[in-house]
Scaffold this motif. Sequence first.
Motif, PDB file in Angstrom:
ATOM      1  N   MET A   1       0.848  -1.182   0.000  1.00 46.08           N
ATOM      2  CA  MET A   1       0.000   0.000   0.000  1.00 46.08           C
ATOM      3  C   MET A   1       0.892   1.243   0.000  1.00 46.08           C
ATOM      4  O   MET A   1       1.885   1.300   0.712  1.00 46.08           O
ATOM      5  N   GLN A   2       0.514   2.202  -0.807  1.00 47.37           N
ATOM      6  CA  GLN A   2       1.254   3.458  -0.891  1.00 47.37           C
ATOM      7  C   GLN A   2       1.044   4.273   0.384  1.00 47.37           C
ATOM      8  O   GLN A   2      -0.055   4.322   0.933  1.00 47.37           O
ATOM      9  N   LYS A   3       2.100   4.925   0.839  1.00 46.15           N
ATOM     10  CA  LYS A   3       1.994   5.779   2.025  1.00 46.15           C
ATOM     11  C   LYS A   3       1.313   7.078   1.661  1.00 46.15           C
ATOM     12  O   LYS A   3       1.639   7.682   0.641  1.00 46.15           O
ATOM     13  N   GLN A   4       0.344   7.472   2.497  1.00 42.64           N
ATOM     14  CA  GLN A   4      -0.387   8.710   2.246  1.00 42.64           C
ATOM     15  C   GLN A   4      -0.605   9.451   3.553  1.00 42.64           C
ATOM     16  O   GLN A   4      -0.819   8.839   4.599  1.00 42.64           O
ATOM     17  N   LEU A   5      -0.557  10.775   3.461  1.00 45.27           N
ATOM     18  CA  LEU A   5      -0.952  11.651   4.562  1.00 45.27           C
ATOM     19  C   LEU A   5      -2.104  12.485   4.023  1.00 45.27           C
ATOM     20  O   LEU A   5      -1.909  13.315   3.128  1.00 45.27           O
ATOM     21  N   ILE A   6      -3.299  12.223   4.502  1.00 50.20           N
ATOM     22  CA  ILE A   6      -4.491  12.910   4.023  1.00 50.20           C
ATOM     23  C   ILE A   6      -4.812  14.027   4.999  1.00 50.20           C
ATOM     24  O   ILE A   6      -4.986  13.794   6.203  1.00 50.20           O
ATOM     25  N   VAL A   7      -4.840  15.259   4.483  1.00 52.26           N
ATOM     26  CA  VAL A   7      -5.072  16.437   5.314  1.00 52.26           C
ATOM     27  C   VAL A   7      -6.355  17.108   4.858  1.00 52.26           C
ATOM     28  O   VAL A   7      -6.533  17.365   3.666  1.00 52.26           O
ATOM     29  N   ASN A   8      -7.254  17.373   5.780  1.00 49.63           N
ATOM     30  CA  ASN A   8      -8.506  18.065   5.496  1.00 49.63           C
ATOM     31  C   ASN A   8      -8.571  19.338   6.321  1.00 49.63           C
ATOM     32  O   ASN A   8      -8.412  19.302   7.546  1.00 49.63           O
ATOM     33  N   ARG A  10     -10.946  22.045   7.679  1.00 53.15           N
ATOM     34  CA  ARG A  10     -12.374  22.180   7.961  1.00 53.15           C
ATOM     35  C   ARG A  10     -12.795  23.650   7.900  1.00 53.15           C
ATOM     36  O   ARG A  10     -11.958  24.545   8.046  1.00 53.15           O
ATOM     37  N   PRO A  11     -14.078  23.906   7.680  1.00 55.03           N
ATOM     38  CA  PRO A  11     -14.580  25.291   7.603  1.00 55.03           C
ATOM     39  C   PRO A  11     -14.257  26.139   8.834  1.00 55.03           C
ATOM     40  O   PRO A  11     -14.080  27.353   8.724  1.00 55.03           O
ATOM     41  N   ASP A  12     -14.121  25.499   9.996  1.00 50.64           N
ATOM     42  CA  ASP A  12     -13.818  26.264  11.207  1.00 50.64           C
ATOM     43  C   ASP A  12     -12.320  26.549  11.359  1.00 50.64           C
ATOM     44  O   ASP A  12     -11.888  27.147  12.342  1.00 50.64           O
ATOM     45  N   GLY A  13     -11.528  26.127  10.380  1.00 52.46           N
ATOM     46  CA  GLY A  13     -10.093  26.379  10.421  1.00 52.46           C
ATOM     47  C   GLY A  13      -9.285  25.262  11.046  1.00 52.46           C
ATOM     48  O   GLY A  13      -8.058  25.273  10.985  1.00 52.46           O
ATOM     49  N   SER A  14      -9.945  24.286  11.626  1.00 48.66           N
ATOM     50  CA  SER A  14      -9.211  23.166  12.202  1.00 48.66           C
ATOM     51  C   SER A  14      -8.756  22.226  11.083  1.00 48.66           C
ATOM     52  O   SER A  14      -9.275  22.254   9.964  1.00 48.66           O
ATOM     53  N   VAL A  15      -7.779  21.424  11.386  1.00 48.30           N
ATOM     54  CA  VAL A  15      -7.198  20.511  10.415  1.00 48.30           C
ATOM     55  C   VAL A  15      -7.345  19.087  10.936  1.00 48.30           C
ATOM     56  O   VAL A  15      -7.071  18.820  12.109  1.00 48.30           O
ATOM     57  N   ALA A  16      -7.773  18.205  10.065  1.00 51.03           N
ATOM     58  CA  ALA A  16      -7.825  16.779  10.384  1.00 51.03           C
ATOM     59  C   ALA A  16      -6.840  16.062   9.477  1.00 51.03           C
ATOM     60  O   ALA A  16      -6.750  16.372   8.290  1.00 51.03           O
ATOM     61  N   ALA A  17      -6.091  15.148  10.022  1.00 52.38           N
ATOM     62  CA  ALA A  17      -5.106  14.421   9.230  1.00 52.38           C
ATOM     63  C   ALA A  17      -5.195  12.935   9.537  1.00 52.38           C
ATOM     64  O   ALA A  17      -5.493  12.541  10.665  1.00 52.38           O
ATOM     65  N   GLU A  18      -4.924  12.150   8.520  1.00 48.46           N
ATOM     66  CA  GLU A  18      -4.952  10.697   8.667  1.00 48.46           C
ATOM     67  C   GLU A  18      -3.801  10.117   7.859  1.00 48.46           C
ATOM     68  O   GLU A  18      -3.540  10.554   6.738  1.00 48.46           O
ATOM     69  N   THR A  19      -3.117   9.161   8.411  1.00 50.26           N
ATOM     70  CA  THR A  19      -2.057   8.487   7.673  1.00 50.26           C
ATOM     71  C   THR A  19      -2.582   7.144   7.184  1.00 50.26           C
ATOM     72  O   THR A  19      -3.335   6.471   7.876  1.00 50.26           O
ATOM     73  N   LEU A  20      -2.160   6.774   5.999  1.00 51.61           N
ATOM     74  CA  LEU A  20      -2.530   5.473   5.428  1.00 51.61           C
ATOM     75  C   LEU A  20      -1.263   4.792   4.921  1.00 51.61           C
ATOM     76  O   LEU A  20      -0.366   5.445   4.389  1.00 51.61           O
ATOM     77  N   GLY A  21      -1.199   3.507   5.080  1.00 51.94           N
ATOM     78  CA  GLY A  21      -0.072   2.736   4.574  1.00 51.94           C
ATOM     79  C   GLY A  21       1.184   2.854   5.406  1.00 51.94           C
ATOM     80  O   GLY A  21       2.255   2.462   4.967  1.00 51.94           O
ATOM     81  N   MET A  22       1.066   3.400   6.588  1.00 47.94           N
ATOM     82  CA  MET A  22       2.221   3.541   7.490  1.00 47.94           C
ATOM     83  C   MET A  22       1.978   2.687   8.723  1.00 47.94           C
ATOM     84  O   MET A  22       0.844   2.539   9.154  1.00 47.94           O
ATOM     85  N   THR A  23       3.049   2.162   9.258  1.00 43.79           N
ATOM     86  CA  THR A  23       2.901   1.314  10.428  1.00 43.79           C
ATOM     87  C   THR A  23       3.747   1.844  11.585  1.00 43.79           C
ATOM     88  O   THR A  23       4.743   2.534  11.373  1.00 43.79           O
ATOM     89  N   GLY A  24       3.286   1.531  12.764  1.00 46.20           N
ATOM     90  CA  GLY A  24       4.029   1.895  13.967  1.00 46.20           C
ATOM     91  C   GLY A  24       4.259   3.384  14.116  1.00 46.20           C
ATOM     92  O   GLY A  24       3.427   4.202  13.735  1.00 46.20           O
ATOM     93  N   ASP A  25       5.413   3.710  14.656  1.00 48.23           N
ATOM     94  CA  ASP A  25       5.741   5.101  14.953  1.00 48.23           C
ATOM     95  C   ASP A  25       5.953   5.963  13.716  1.00 48.23           C
ATOM     96  O   ASP A  25       6.031   7.184  13.824  1.00 48.23           O
TER      97      ASP A  25
END
Length: 69
Positions: A1-8, A10-25
């Motif tokens: 699986m390709q490593k991805q950092l998904i950053v969103n 939000r309308p209120d200025g906050s940021v949500a992030a999720e990592t995909l394809g990464m393990t552990g630390d």
Amino acid sequence: MQKQLIVNLRPDGSVAAETLGMTGDECLAYISALEDLLDATTTSSSYTADYAGVAATAANDLRDEDRTG
């Protein structure tokens, strides 16, 4: 699986992030880098199954070493 950092952003200025394809630390290092880039601090987080997968693999490796060693 390709490593991805998904950053969103939000309308209120906050940021949500999720990592995909990464393990552990590794995923924590990406989140830390994102915090540095945004001059921000994580306010909440949770571990994905990928993070726990490394712990399970490490535990299995230790058990395998005990059997053979």
